[in-house]
Design a protein around this motif. Structure first.
Motif, PDB file in Angstrom:
ATOM      1  N   SER A   1      40.391  45.752  44.282  1.00 46.44           N
ATOM      2  CA  SER A   1      39.945  46.658  45.332  1.00 46.44           C
ATOM      3  C   SER A   1      39.987  48.092  44.808  1.00 46.44           C
ATOM      4  O   SER A   1      41.028  48.523  44.276  1.00 46.44           O
ATOM      5  CB  SER A   1      40.856  46.519  46.553  1.00 46.44           C
ATOM      6  N   VAL A   2      38.878  48.812  44.941  1.00 47.47           N
ATOM      7  CA  VAL A   2      38.829  50.211  44.518  1.00 47.47           C
ATOM      8  C   VAL A   2      38.132  51.011  45.604  1.00 47.47           C
ATOM      9  O   VAL A   2      37.350  50.477  46.392  1.00 47.47           O
ATOM     10  CB  VAL A   2      38.082  50.394  43.171  1.00 47.47           C
TER      11      VAL A   2
ATOM     12  N   GLU B   1      35.459  53.831  46.919  1.00 40.38           N
ATOM     13  CA  GLU B   1      34.132  54.293  46.526  1.00 40.38           C
ATOM     14  C   GLU B   1      34.284  55.560  45.691  1.00 40.38           C
ATOM     15  O   GLU B   1      35.044  56.464  46.047  1.00 40.38           O
ATOM     16  CB  GLU B   1      33.275  54.573  47.763  1.00 40.38           C
TER      17      GLU B   1
ATOM     18  N   VAL C   1      35.924  51.514  38.164  1.00 37.53           N
ATOM     19  CA  VAL C   1      36.016  50.064  38.261  1.00 37.53           C
ATOM     20  C   VAL C   1      36.423  49.510  36.900  1.00 37.53           C
ATOM     21  O   VAL C   1      35.829  49.866  35.878  1.00 37.53           O
ATOM     22  CB  VAL C   1      34.661  49.435  38.662  1.00 37.53           C
TER      23      VAL C   1
ATOM     24  N   LEU D   1      37.357  45.642  35.445  1.00 40.01           N
ATOM     25  CA  LEU D   1      37.546  44.202  35.620  1.00 40.01           C
ATOM     26  C   LEU D   1      37.865  43.620  34.246  1.00 40.01           C
ATOM     27  O   LEU D   1      37.132  43.831  33.295  1.00 40.01           O
ATOM     28  CB  LEU D   1      36.285  43.548  36.199  1.00 40.01           C
TER      29      LEU D   1
ATOM     30  N   THR E   1      33.586  47.858  32.923  1.00 46.20           N
ATOM     31  CA  THR E   1      33.920  49.108  33.576  1.00 46.20           C
ATOM     32  C   THR E   1      32.684  49.754  34.180  1.00 46.20           C
ATOM     33  O   THR E   1      31.554  49.482  33.775  1.00 46.20           O
ATOM     34  CB  THR E   1      34.573  50.111  32.603  1.00 46.20           C
ATOM     35  N   LYS E   2      32.975  50.613  35.160  1.00 45.40           N
ATOM     36  CA  LYS E   2      31.945  51.472  35.733  1.00 45.40           C
ATOM     37  C   LYS E   2      32.657  52.736  36.178  1.00 45.40           C
ATOM     38  O   LYS E   2      33.685  52.653  36.857  1.00 45.40           O
ATOM     39  CB  LYS E   2      31.232  50.802  36.901  1.00 45.40           C
TER      40      LYS E   2
ATOM     41  N   ALA F   1      32.470  53.727  41.449  1.00 42.56           N
ATOM     42  CA  ALA F   1      32.066  52.566  42.241  1.00 42.56           C
ATOM     43  C   ALA F   1      31.183  52.969  43.419  1.00 42.56           C
ATOM     44  O   ALA F   1      31.418  53.998  44.083  1.00 42.56           O
ATOM     45  CB  ALA F   1      33.314  51.854  42.760  1.00 42.56           C
TER      46      ALA F   1
ATOM     47  N   ASP G   1      28.257  47.762  44.836  1.00 38.51           N
ATOM     48  CA  ASP G   1      28.867  46.993  43.744  1.00 38.51           C
ATOM     49  C   ASP G   1      29.744  45.859  44.243  1.00 38.51           C
ATOM     50  O   ASP G   1      30.220  45.048  43.440  1.00 38.51           O
ATOM     51  CB  ASP G   1      29.699  47.915  42.851  1.00 38.51           C
TER      52      ASP G   1
ATOM     53  N   LEU H   1      35.147  41.921  43.607  1.00 41.17           N
ATOM     54  CA  LEU H   1      35.306  43.366  43.659  1.00 41.17           C
ATOM     55  C   LEU H   1      35.077  43.838  45.089  1.00 41.17           C
ATOM     56  O   LEU H   1      34.009  43.601  45.669  1.00 41.17           O
ATOM     57  CB  LEU H   1      34.329  44.052  42.709  1.00 41.17           C
TER      58      LEU H   1
ATOM     59  N   ILE I   1      35.040  47.175  47.593  1.00 39.40           N
ATOM     60  CA  ILE I   1      34.901  48.634  47.564  1.00 39.40           C
ATOM     61  C   ILE I   1      35.325  49.181  48.926  1.00 39.40           C
ATOM     62  O   ILE I   1      34.757  48.818  49.959  1.00 39.40           O
ATOM     63  CB  ILE I   1      33.451  49.048  47.266  1.00 39.40           C
TER      64      ILE I   1
END
Lengths: 113, 111
Positions: free
Chosen positions: A12-13, A15, A19, A21, A77-78, A81, A85, A109, A111
């Motif tokens: 959980s991230v 916005e 990110v 994973l 990665t991003k 977020a 996503d 994932l 958001i």
């Protein structure tokens, strides 16, 4: 034998946040590695792939992954977020001898606005 | 370009019934696959095919059968459906070692 481990069944991230994973693999030969994304009630879609060229791989929707042989990792990665996503992400490694893929269990994932 | 198509999208079966899940690809791919997806379990390979007339078992083949009479089609047959076969089924195809293309899935419930 190859295997794939994805750490965390849910991530959980907020916005706008980073990110990350995680995916670790085991393979007796240089691997081909993949990240796929699955949006709710849809099939899987290729996000990016590592095929022994550049170790930093860029994919669709702003995602990227880095192949680290010493750590046997291929984390996704991003930088920032987006709500869009939110999906489940699967890491996979190609088997040595054929076109089969070995799949991780997936990471969902989430958001937060 | 349709890619990989699957029919039906949803199906409810009674225990002991049989059915065929259809899969067709229009990309002239030699490799085709059937997976099942259960919550928290990722994808499990049921059967795969490396070309017309050639099929082989994957990780979880029991209770299923396949055939590959043409390059385009790869149907999955369930005989004597059981509640353990309740799952989402995905068909995929590939023409290179690098990626698989997935259909939209069939959601099957056996009651």
């Amino acid at each position: 034998a190859q295997s794939v481990t994805q750490l965390g069944s849910h991530v959980s991230v907020s916005e706008g946040a980073l990110v990350l994973l995680r995916c670790n693999y085991s393979s007796s030969v240089p691997p081909y590695l993949f990240w796929y994304v699955q949006y709710p009630n849809q099939g899987l879609q290729l996000l990016l792939k590592y095929t022994s060229a550049a170790t930093l791989v860029k994919g669709i929707n702003g995602f990227e992954a880095e192949f680290k042989k010493s750590e046997t990792s291929f984390h996704l990665t991003k930088p920032s977020a987006h709500m869009s996503d939110a999906a489940e992400y699967f890491c996979a490694v190609r088997m040595d001898s054929n076109y089969q893929l070995i799949w991780g269990a997936g990471t969902k994932l989430i958001i937060k606005p | 370009n349709a890619g990989v198509t699957q029919t039906p999208k949803f199906r409810i079966l009674k225990i002991g019934q049989s059915m065929t899940l259809q899969c067709t690809q229009d990309m002239n791919h030699n490799y085709m696959y059937w997976y099942r997806q259960d919550p928290g379990m990722g994808l499990k390979l049921i059967y795969y095919s490396v070309g017309a007339g050639i099929t082989d078992k994957g990780e979880v083949p029991n209770g299923y059968n396949v055939s590959r009479s043409t390059t385009e089609d790869f149907p999955l047959r369930l005989e004597l459906a059981a509640p353990s076969q309740t799952s989402v089924y995905f068909c995929a195809s590939s023409g290179t070692p690098y990626e698989q293309y997935f259909g939209p899935g069939t959601r099957l419930t056996v009651t």
